[in-house]
Design an enzyme around this catalytic site. Structure first.
Site, PDB file in Angstrom:
ATOM      1  N   VAL A   1      -9.812 -30.539  -0.136  1.00  0.00           N
ATOM      2  CA  VAL A   1      -8.824 -31.631  -0.189  1.00  0.00           C
ATOM      3  C   VAL A   1      -8.013 -31.483  -1.468  1.00  0.00           C
ATOM      4  O   VAL A   1      -8.552 -31.652  -2.576  1.00  0.00           O
ATOM      5  CB  VAL A   1      -9.509 -33.015  -0.159  1.00  0.00           C
ATOM      6  CG1 VAL A   1      -8.450 -34.126  -0.155  1.00  0.00           C
ATOM      7  CG2 VAL A   1     -10.430 -33.143   1.055  1.00  0.00           C
TER       8      VAL A   1
ATOM      9  N   VAL B   1      -1.051 -26.646  -7.003  1.00  0.00           N
ATOM     10  CA  VAL B   1      -0.728 -26.104  -5.671  1.00  0.00           C
ATOM     11  C   VAL B   1       0.620 -25.407  -5.619  1.00  0.00           C
ATOM     12  O   VAL B   1       0.884 -24.626  -4.707  1.00  0.00           O
ATOM     13  CB  VAL B   1      -0.790 -27.190  -4.561  1.00  0.00           C
ATOM     14  CG1 VAL B   1      -2.194 -27.730  -4.398  1.00  0.00           C
ATOM     15  CG2 VAL B   1       0.213 -28.306  -4.808  1.00  0.00           C
TER      16      VAL B   1
ATOM     17  N   SER C   1       5.133 -37.794   5.480  1.00  0.00           N
ATOM     18  CA  SER C   1       5.488 -39.195   5.219  1.00  0.00           C
ATOM     19  C   SER C   1       6.460 -39.655   6.292  1.00  0.00           C
ATOM     20  O   SER C   1       7.301 -38.862   6.751  1.00  0.00           O
ATOM     21  CB  SER C   1       6.160 -39.344   3.857  1.00  0.00           C
ATOM     22  OG  SER C   1       6.640 -40.680   3.715  1.00  0.00           O
TER      23      SER C   1
ATOM     24  N   TYR D   1      12.209 -35.894  -2.071  1.00  0.00           N
ATOM     25  CA  TYR D   1      10.917 -36.197  -1.436  1.00  0.00           C
ATOM     26  C   TYR D   1      11.028 -36.175   0.102  1.00  0.00           C
ATOM     27  O   TYR D   1      10.188 -35.586   0.783  1.00  0.00           O
ATOM     28  CB  TYR D   1      10.449 -37.564  -1.934  1.00  0.00           C
ATOM     29  CG  TYR D   1       9.102 -38.006  -1.437  1.00  0.00           C
ATOM     30  CD1 TYR D   1       7.934 -37.544  -2.038  1.00  0.00           C
ATOM     31  CD2 TYR D   1       8.982 -38.904  -0.374  1.00  0.00           C
ATOM     32  CE1 TYR D   1       6.690 -37.964  -1.592  1.00  0.00           C
ATOM     33  CE2 TYR D   1       7.739 -39.327   0.071  1.00  0.00           C
ATOM     34  CZ  TYR D   1       6.597 -38.858  -0.540  1.00  0.00           C
ATOM     35  OH  TYR D   1       5.364 -39.273  -0.098  1.00  0.00           O
TER      36      TYR D   1
HETATM   37  P1  NAD Z   1      -1.413 -40.230  -5.880  1.00  0.00           P
HETATM   38  O1  NAD Z   1      -0.395 -40.073  -6.954  1.00  0.00           O
HETATM   39  O2  NAD Z   1      -2.394 -41.344  -5.957  1.00  0.00           O
HETATM   40  O3  NAD Z   1      -2.219 -38.863  -5.674  1.00  0.00           O
HETATM   41  C1  NAD Z   1      -1.591 -37.598  -5.696  1.00  0.00           C
HETATM   42  C2  NAD Z   1      -2.555 -36.599  -6.309  1.00  0.00           C
HETATM   43  O4  NAD Z   1      -1.938 -35.299  -6.266  1.00  0.00           O
HETATM   44  C3  NAD Z   1      -2.877 -36.883  -7.783  1.00  0.00           C
HETATM   45  O5  NAD Z   1      -4.265 -36.879  -7.989  1.00  0.00           O
HETATM   46  C4  NAD Z   1      -2.198 -35.746  -8.523  1.00  0.00           C
HETATM   47  O6  NAD Z   1      -2.867 -35.359  -9.718  1.00  0.00           O
HETATM   48  C5  NAD Z   1      -2.243 -34.638  -7.471  1.00  0.00           C
HETATM   49  N1  NAD Z   1      -1.243 -33.609  -7.758  1.00  0.00           N
HETATM   50  C6  NAD Z   1       0.053 -33.784  -8.141  1.00  0.00           C
HETATM   51  N2  NAD Z   1       0.643 -32.602  -8.339  1.00  0.00           N
HETATM   52  C7  NAD Z   1      -0.288 -31.647  -8.070  1.00  0.00           C
HETATM   53  C8  NAD Z   1      -0.275 -30.223  -8.109  1.00  0.00           C
HETATM   54  N3  NAD Z   1       0.823 -29.545  -8.469  1.00  0.00           N
HETATM   55  N4  NAD Z   1      -1.403 -29.563  -7.763  1.00  0.00           N
HETATM   56  C9  NAD Z   1      -2.531 -30.239  -7.413  1.00  0.00           C
HETATM   57  N5  NAD Z   1      -2.607 -31.583  -7.388  1.00  0.00           N
HETATM   58  C10 NAD Z   1      -1.494 -32.283  -7.697  1.00  0.00           C
HETATM   59  O7  NAD Z   1      -0.543 -40.364  -4.543  1.00  0.00           O
HETATM   60  P2  NAD Z   1      -0.949 -40.708  -3.040  1.00  0.00           P
HETATM   61  O8  NAD Z   1      -0.163 -41.898  -2.656  1.00  0.00           O
HETATM   62  O9  NAD Z   1      -2.414 -40.705  -2.834  1.00  0.00           O
HETATM   63  O10 NAD Z   1      -0.291 -39.459  -2.292  1.00  0.00           O
HETATM   64  C11 NAD Z   1      -1.054 -38.492  -1.587  1.00  0.00           C
HETATM   65  C12 NAD Z   1      -0.143 -37.836  -0.558  1.00  0.00           C
HETATM   66  O11 NAD Z   1       0.282 -38.828   0.378  1.00  0.00           O
HETATM   67  C13 NAD Z   1       1.131 -37.251  -1.162  1.00  0.00           C
HETATM   68  O12 NAD Z   1       1.456 -36.049  -0.499  1.00  0.00           O
HETATM   69  C14 NAD Z   1       2.169 -38.297  -0.853  1.00  0.00           C
HETATM   70  O13 NAD Z   1       3.457 -37.759  -0.811  1.00  0.00           O
HETATM   71  C15 NAD Z   1       1.681 -38.779   0.482  1.00  0.00           C
HETATM   72  N6  NAD Z   1       2.176 -40.095   0.889  1.00  0.00           N
HETATM   73  C16 NAD Z   1       1.872 -41.212   0.170  1.00  0.00           C
HETATM   74  C17 NAD Z   1       2.357 -42.429   0.606  1.00  0.00           C
HETATM   75  C18 NAD Z   1       2.067 -43.714  -0.123  1.00  0.00           C
HETATM   76  O14 NAD Z   1       2.619 -44.746   0.265  1.00  0.00           O
HETATM   77  N7  NAD Z   1       1.205 -43.730  -1.123  1.00  0.00           N
HETATM   78  C19 NAD Z   1       3.148 -42.506   1.749  1.00  0.00           C
HETATM   79  C20 NAD Z   1       3.433 -41.342   2.441  1.00  0.00           C
HETATM   80  C21 NAD Z   1       2.925 -40.139   2.015  1.00  0.00           C
END
Ligand code: NAD
Length: 256
Positions: A14, A69, A150, A163
């Site tokens: 993950v 990543v 998303s 984004y």
């Molecule tokens: P979050 O910021 O809580 O978690 C994101 C995680 O990704 C963090 O732990 C961060 O350290 C890690 N990360 C960032 N850049 C990285 C890199 N280069 N290499 C490895 N790890 C990296 O955000 P979240 O809301 O849990 O988002 C998780 C996924 O869900 C993302 O892809 C986000 O775009 C997507 N998403 C979130 C939402 C929302 O409403 N929160 C909605 C749609 C999609």
């Protein structure tokens, strides 16, 4: 909390496992018996996630891995460390690492665009390719790759040209991967969350959140665990006839 053991003895990777949706996925997978590689750019947050996981049921254990990543070298090191630790590649992978750098199109700097594409889109490509190459090389019979897109990748969102482009991109990546990898038993799907309460949405101003909630038919933000539930379904054999799909987890936002 899940009581199923449908992911028993599965090795799962993950990315973005240190926070929000990725952390909830790690917890859900572990609760279903999987071994989890909690991979994140932030080592401390990944360790915090690890500390919340129940023991896996097969005795393989969980591990933390630091990865960026967006870097091919870093992703290569990640897979070397997984193979060294477990002697086989993960059969389930969730691409949850992601970032935002919002600005209006008229103001957005090239660097803001590039950075978000590099992490969200190129990062999903690099990890998907590495998992698929490792599974094909070892002759694994099946795999499931899940990428967190998303809903705004479909409908657009003011201030998020970078984004939304990255999230539309991962759907295309997933559909093509699904077509190319099905003959190896590897399924590829997206989940498309709406607005989920995490560190990412904590940055959104309260008045925007109130507006969003008023547009959601289920009248609330989603929880990370509600996205994790769908990831667990896509990881498991319960979804064995699903590939190339995008499943919306939005509380009904933007139906149709
Ligand atoms: P979050 O910021 O809580 O978690 C994101 C995680 O990704 C963090 O732990 C961060 O350290 C890690 N990360 C960032 N850049 C990285 C890199 N280069 N290499 C490895 N790890 C990296 O955000 P979240 O809301 O849990 O988002 C998780 C996924 O869900 C993302 O892809 C986000 O775009 C997507 N998403 C979130 C939402 C929302 O409403 N929160 C909605 C749609 C999609």
């Amino acid at each position: 909390m899940a009581t199923s053991t449908r992911l028993i003895s599965r090795l799962t990777l993950v990315t973005g496992g240190g926070s929000g949706i990725g952390r909830a996925v790690c917890q859900r997978f572990a609760s279903e018996g999987a071994s989890v590689v909690v991979a994140d750019i932030g080592e401390e947050s990944a360790k915090d996630t690890l500390g919340t996981l129940p023991n896996d049921l097969s005795g393989q254990g969980h591990m933390v891995a630091v990865v960026d990543v967006s870097s091919k070298e870093s992703v290569k090191r990640l897979f070397t460390s997984i193979q060294t630790h477990y002697f086989h590649p993960p059969s389930v992978c969730v691409n949850a690492a992601g970032i935002t750098q919002d600005d209006f199109l008229l103001n957005m700097a090239e660097d803001q665009f590039d950075k978000v594409i590099q992490v969200n889109l190129k990062g999903s490509f690099l990890v998907t390719q590495a998992v698929a190459q490792a599974l094909v090389a070892c002759g694994a019979a099946k795999g499931s790759i899940i990428t967190v897109g998303s809903i705004v990748g479909k409908v657009g969102n003011i201030g998020q040209a970078n984004y939304t482009a990255s999230k539309a991109g991962v759907e295309g990546l997933t559909r093509t991967s699904a077509k190319e990898l099905s003959r190896f038993g590897i399924r590829c799907n997206c989940v498309l969350p709406g607005f989920i309460s995490t560190a990412m949405t904590d940055k959104v101003p309260e008045k925007v959140i109130s507006k969003i909630k008023s547009l959601v038919p289920l009248e609330r933000m989603g929880e990370p665990a509600e996205v994790a539930d769908v990831c667990a379904f896509l990881a498991s054999d319960d979804s064995r006839y699903i590939t190339g799909a995008s499943i919306e987890v939005t509380g009904g936002l933007f139906i149709g």
